[in-house]
Write an enzyme that holds these catalytic residues in place. Structure first.
Site, short mmCIF file in Angstrom:
data_model
loop_
_atom_site.label_atom_id
_atom_site.label_comp_id
_atom_site.label_asym_id
_atom_site.label_seq_id
_atom_site.Cartn_x
_atom_site.Cartn_y
_atom_site.Cartn_z
CD GLU A 153 -3.04 -0.67 0.05
OE1 GLU A 153 -2.67 -0.90 -1.12
OE2 GLU A 153 -4.16 -0.25 0.33
CB THR A 206 -5.76 6.12 -2.71
OG1 THR A 206 -6.76 5.18 -3.08
CG2 THR A 206 -5.66 6.17 -1.20
N1 HSE Z 1 -8.51 4.61 4.44
C1 HSE Z 1 -8.06 4.88 3.11
C2 HSE Z 1 -8.57 6.25 2.70
C3 HSE Z 1 -8.56 3.83 2.18
O1 HSE Z 1 -9.72 6.56 2.97
O2 HSE Z 1 -7.80 7.02 2.11
C4 HSE Z 1 -8.12 3.99 0.76
O3 HSE Z 1 -8.80 3.03 -0.03
#
Ligand code: HSE
Length: 338
Positions: A153, A206
């Site tokens: 990630e 993201t």
């Molecule tokens: N928790 C992360 C966000 C997940 O909301 O950025 C990304 O898929």
């Protein structure tokens, strides 16, 4: 080169018998809905579909290579040093001190859109790491494999949040109690819970969706949010669907990120008007998730949301799924004696 963030001391006594290493495995790993609306970076669940597949084959030459990637429209790197899946597999082989003896080639089959808020990179990384661990005879437990998934990630989007990789690897609903050290708790999945995920076809990486978020919050909003998170965790243990509905609300992140998602508030109105327990952003979006306790209601809401998007000239995909409590699964495995 070993990734800086991995402390692999805990693997130093592992013994791997390469004579019994599998020749080929095919693994599926599921998409995930991170945040579960109120639990930014700490809650997530796995779904039954979609998910990614990795086929991994042993090669005679040491090293990790990417043979092919399908379903990505050419967006993912084939360079094994840059591709998240191959890089993490290589980290694992290095950590086990067998990278000079083992060679594998990887096929990655993407069955979900990239940058969708469905944990696309997490599903691929988990599939790859689960595949190499299976080929080696499962020397690592899932808990030991998780830090390598988190590293994936970090490579994919710049931060090592575990709320997609943990449910993709463990299955079910997971709570990230802490990141340093990783402290992951599996939470029971209420049997009737059904999620309808709709992906409006716009790209929201993201990395960008995270940069948008303010790093300061008002104390009164924080109090509301931690009340909701605690309420949701209690509701999941109690299978209390009314409490799930009252708790799955996000006052911190949704107001900021909703602007990246076309028709967000219109979709929310459709879902809540037609029987949803809750509605919000899946992961970092643009996918949205409707939580229900009835498959037909979930399908109906997904249909209505997709029709609404179509009327507004936005293409979309819809998925209806219960919580996947299994996590990754082996679809096929082969052993040929060398
Ligand atoms: N928790 C992360 C966000 C997940 O909301 O950025 C990304 O898929």
């Amino acid at each position: 080169m070993m990734a800086n963030n991995l402390n692999v001391e805990y693997l130093k006594d592992k013994i791997i018998n390469l004579d019994s290493m599998l020749s080929e495995v095919r693994v599926f790993a599921p998409a995930t809905v991170a945040n579960m609306i109120c639990g930014f970076d700490i809650l997530g669940f796995a779904v039954e579909a979609p998910g990614d597949e990795v086929v991994m084959r042993r090669t005679t030459q040491p090293g990790v290579t990417i043979r092919k990637i399908t379903g990505d429209d050419g967006r993912l790197p084939l360079d094994p040093g840059k591709n998240t899946v191959s890089a993490c597999v290589q980290y694992l082989l290095q950590a086990l001190n067998i990278s000079s003896k083992v060679g594998v080639e990887i096929e990655l089959h993407k069955h979900m859109p990239i940058g969708s808020g469905l944990g696309s990179s997490a599903a691929s990384t988990v599939a790859g790491l689960f595949a190499i661990n299976t080929m080696l005879g499962n020397p690592l437990t899932k808990e030991e494999l998780l830090p390598f998934c988190v590293e994936g990630e970090r490579l994919a989007c710049g931060t090592g949040h575990a709320d997609n990789v943990a449910p993709a690897l463990y299955g079910g609903i997971t709570l990230i109690r802490g990141n340093e050290p990783l402290d992951v708790i599996s939470i029971p999945s209420p049997k009737e819970l059904v999620a309808a995920v709709v992906f409006p076809q716009v790209d929201v990486p993201t990395r960008d969706a995270r940069q948008l978020i303010k790093d300061k919050v008002l104390l009164k909003d924080a109090v509301t949010q931690w009340g909701n998170i605690a309420g949701l965790v209690a509701a999941l243990f109690k299978e209390d669907y009314d409490l799930i509905a009252r708790s799955m609300k996000d006052v911190l992140i949704e107001p900021t990120r909703a602007i990246l998602i076309p028709q967000f508030y219109e979709m929310k109105e459709i879902a809540l008007k037609h029987g949803a327990l809750s509605f919000g952003i899946s992961g970092s979006g643009p996918s949205v998730v409707t939580i229900t306790r009835d498959e037909k209601i979930a399908e109906d809401i997904a249909d209505k949301i997709q029709t609404h998007l179509k009327e507004n000239e936005i293409d979309s995909f819809g998925y209806v799924s219960r919580v996947n409590v299994e996590g990754p699964r082996i679809l096929d495995q082969k052993f040929f004696k060398a």
